[in-house]
Design a protein around this motif. Structure first.
Motif, mmCIF file in Angstrom:
data_model
loop_
_atom_site.group_PDB
_atom_site.id
_atom_site.type_symbol
_atom_site.label_atom_id
_atom_site.label_comp_id
_atom_site.label_asym_id
_atom_site.label_seq_id
_atom_site.Cartn_x
_atom_site.Cartn_y
_atom_site.Cartn_z
ATOM 1 N N SER A 49 0.723 -1.405 0.045
ATOM 2 C CA SER A 49 0.066 0.332 -0.323
ATOM 3 C C SER A 49 0.939 1.477 0.162
ATOM 4 O O SER A 49 2.107 1.204 -0.061
ATOM 5 C CB SER A 49 -0.500 0.211 1.444
ATOM 6 N N ALA A 50 0.317 2.296 -0.169
ATOM 7 C CA ALA A 50 0.724 3.703 -0.462
ATOM 8 C C ALA A 50 1.327 4.434 0.554
ATOM 9 O O ALA A 50 2.287 4.401 1.348
ATOM 10 C CB ALA A 50 0.169 4.601 -1.093
ATOM 11 N N SER B 80 -2.954 2.720 -6.254
ATOM 12 C CA SER B 80 -3.487 3.907 -5.262
ATOM 13 C C SER B 80 -1.666 3.919 -5.240
ATOM 14 O O SER B 80 -1.128 4.819 -5.289
ATOM 15 C CB SER B 80 -4.129 4.212 -4.606
ATOM 16 N N ALA B 81 -1.044 2.892 -4.941
ATOM 17 C CA ALA B 81 0.196 3.210 -4.216
ATOM 18 C C ALA B 81 1.808 3.200 -5.387
ATOM 19 O O ALA B 81 2.394 3.084 -5.296
ATOM 20 C CB ALA B 81 0.484 1.635 -3.424
ATOM 21 N N LEU B 82 1.226 3.017 -6.806
ATOM 22 C CA LEU B 82 2.022 2.860 -7.819
ATOM 23 C C LEU B 82 2.961 4.708 -7.288
ATOM 24 O O LEU B 82 3.871 4.207 -8.523
ATOM 25 C CB LEU B 82 1.128 2.970 -9.082
ATOM 26 N N ASN B 83 2.152 5.056 -7.744
ATOM 27 C CA ASN B 83 3.057 6.360 -7.747
ATOM 28 C C ASN B 83 3.583 6.680 -6.807
ATOM 29 O O ASN B 83 4.414 7.109 -6.853
ATOM 30 C CB ASN B 83 1.482 7.418 -7.689
ATOM 31 N N SER C 217 7.432 8.417 -6.398
ATOM 32 C CA SER C 217 7.487 9.017 -6.773
ATOM 33 C C SER C 217 8.185 9.247 -4.695
ATOM 34 O O SER C 217 9.048 10.346 -4.864
ATOM 35 C CB SER C 217 6.273 10.058 -6.545
ATOM 36 N N GLN C 218 7.990 8.174 -4.057
ATOM 37 C CA GLN C 218 8.866 8.054 -3.152
ATOM 38 C C GLN C 218 9.845 6.708 -2.908
ATOM 39 O O GLN C 218 10.924 7.357 -2.008
ATOM 40 C CB GLN C 218 7.630 7.744 -1.775
ATOM 41 N N LEU C 219 9.068 5.882 -3.077
ATOM 42 C CA LEU C 219 10.398 4.855 -2.822
ATOM 43 C C LEU C 219 11.841 4.964 -4.683
ATOM 44 O O LEU C 219 13.017 4.394 -3.706
ATOM 45 C CB LEU C 219 10.451 3.504 -3.830
ATOM 46 N N PRO D 59 15.701 6.141 -10.039
ATOM 47 C CA PRO D 59 16.796 6.012 -8.645
ATOM 48 C C PRO D 59 18.634 5.642 -9.557
ATOM 49 O O PRO D 59 18.283 6.063 -10.688
ATOM 50 C CB PRO D 59 16.008 4.251 -9.502
ATOM 51 N N GLN D 60 19.070 5.494 -8.897
ATOM 52 C CA GLN D 60 20.065 5.320 -9.280
ATOM 53 C C GLN D 60 21.079 4.780 -10.721
ATOM 54 O O GLN D 60 21.464 4.439 -11.933
ATOM 55 C CB GLN D 60 21.082 4.890 -8.495
ATOM 56 N N TRP D 61 20.358 2.814 -10.730
ATOM 57 C CA TRP D 61 20.417 2.543 -11.983
ATOM 58 C C TRP D 61 19.350 1.260 -12.065
ATOM 59 O O TRP D 61 17.865 1.324 -11.082
ATOM 60 C CB TRP D 61 21.498 1.164 -11.326
#
Length: 278
Positions: free
Chosen positions: A93-94, A133-136, A140-142, A182-184
């Motif tokens: 979940s988000a 709803s957690a895709l964004n 944006s966060q992970l 992400p870096q890679w």
């Protein structure tokens, strides 16, 4: 294949954490991660995010772990035991994604501990493991915290709306994913049926690295994505560069797929247990 070095008996091995869901059937999730950690000689720590009701035929249901418990697991381990790398799997979940990212930053892990993000959205049977709803939140966060993200082609489609069908669209997808922070990026090609091989593509925003491997003809490949991400995290804990870590993990998961076994009435798991015979 070359293996990671084992720690002498009685000495403390390197530590790696999986932040993921539990698979009651034992084929994927934290169970698959811990098998790879153990077989590669690392001490595995866990932060359980969800408990699935699952067997070889699919996911029947899942229960999310309370947010304070998710955060508490990460804090308890990292403040005392310490970790050299981590990977994420099912985050559900988000709210859980926000909790993981906030805790990661609060514990001072961002930018200091390699983080492999396996953006698990659905099981291999197509059963949802992430609220839409957690895709964004993943984007944006992970992703901005990730050393490496490892989506399969179904996850690529959900995250950046690109249908990978050939080498060019695989590169387009890698660029789009890298733009999320992400870096890679590793765009896995195991589901690219237009190829007789299993082509994975690594990208750092400038250069592409190609990792090809034989496509193993088996119906038992449950947990392959988890195993690849877990092996990559283990190699990063040992100080490998990202390309070398991915190369190692690619060879590891290929051998695990070769060693896969039937289980139940559906898809059996890939098996890290092959190392016991070596």
């Amino acid at each position: 294949m070359n293996m990671l070095p084992l720690t002498p008996t009685g000495q403390t091995p390197l530590r790696v954490m999986t932040i993921a869901g539990s698979d009651s059937g034992g084929g994927a999730g934290i169970q698959a991660d811990l098998r790879t950690f153990a077989m590669l000689g690392l001490h595995g720590c866990v932060a359980v995010t969800a408990v699935t009701v699952q067997n070889s035929l699919g996911v029947k249901a899942f229960h999310e772990i309370p947010l304070d418990v998710v955060a508490g697991q990460i804090s308890a381990v990292t403040s005392d035991i310490g970790i050299q790398a981590a990977k994420t799997g099912m985050l559900a979940s988000a709210e859980i994604i926000a909790t993981v990212t906030e805790t990661w930053r609060a514990e001072g892990l961002a930018g200091t501990v390699p983080l492999v993000v396996d953006p698990v959205c659905a099981s291999m049977h197509g059963d949802p493991l992430l609220h839409p709803s957690a895709l964004n939140s993943i984007r944006s966060q992970l992703f901005p915290l990730a050393t490496l993200v490892t989506p399969n082609l179904d996850e690529v489609r959900l995250l950046v709306d690109i249908d990978v069908v050939d080498a060019q669209s695989q590169r387009d997808a890698a660029r789009a994913l890298h733009a999320l922070g992400p870096q890679w990026v590793l765009v896995k090609g195991g589901h690219l049926r237009s190829s007789t091989m299993s082509p994975d593509l690594l990208y750092d925003g400038t250069d592409f690295y190609e990792f090809d491997g034989p496509r193993v003809d088996t119906g038992h490949d449950h947990g392959a994505g988890d195993t690849l991400a877990a092996a990559t995290a283990c190699a990063l804990a040992h100080g490998y560069s990202v390309p070398d870590a991915v190369a190692f993990a690619k060879s590891w998961v290929t051998e695990c797929i070769r060693a896969a076994y039937p289980l139940g009435r559906g898809h059996g798991p890939v098996s890290a247990l092959f190392r016991l015979t070596q």
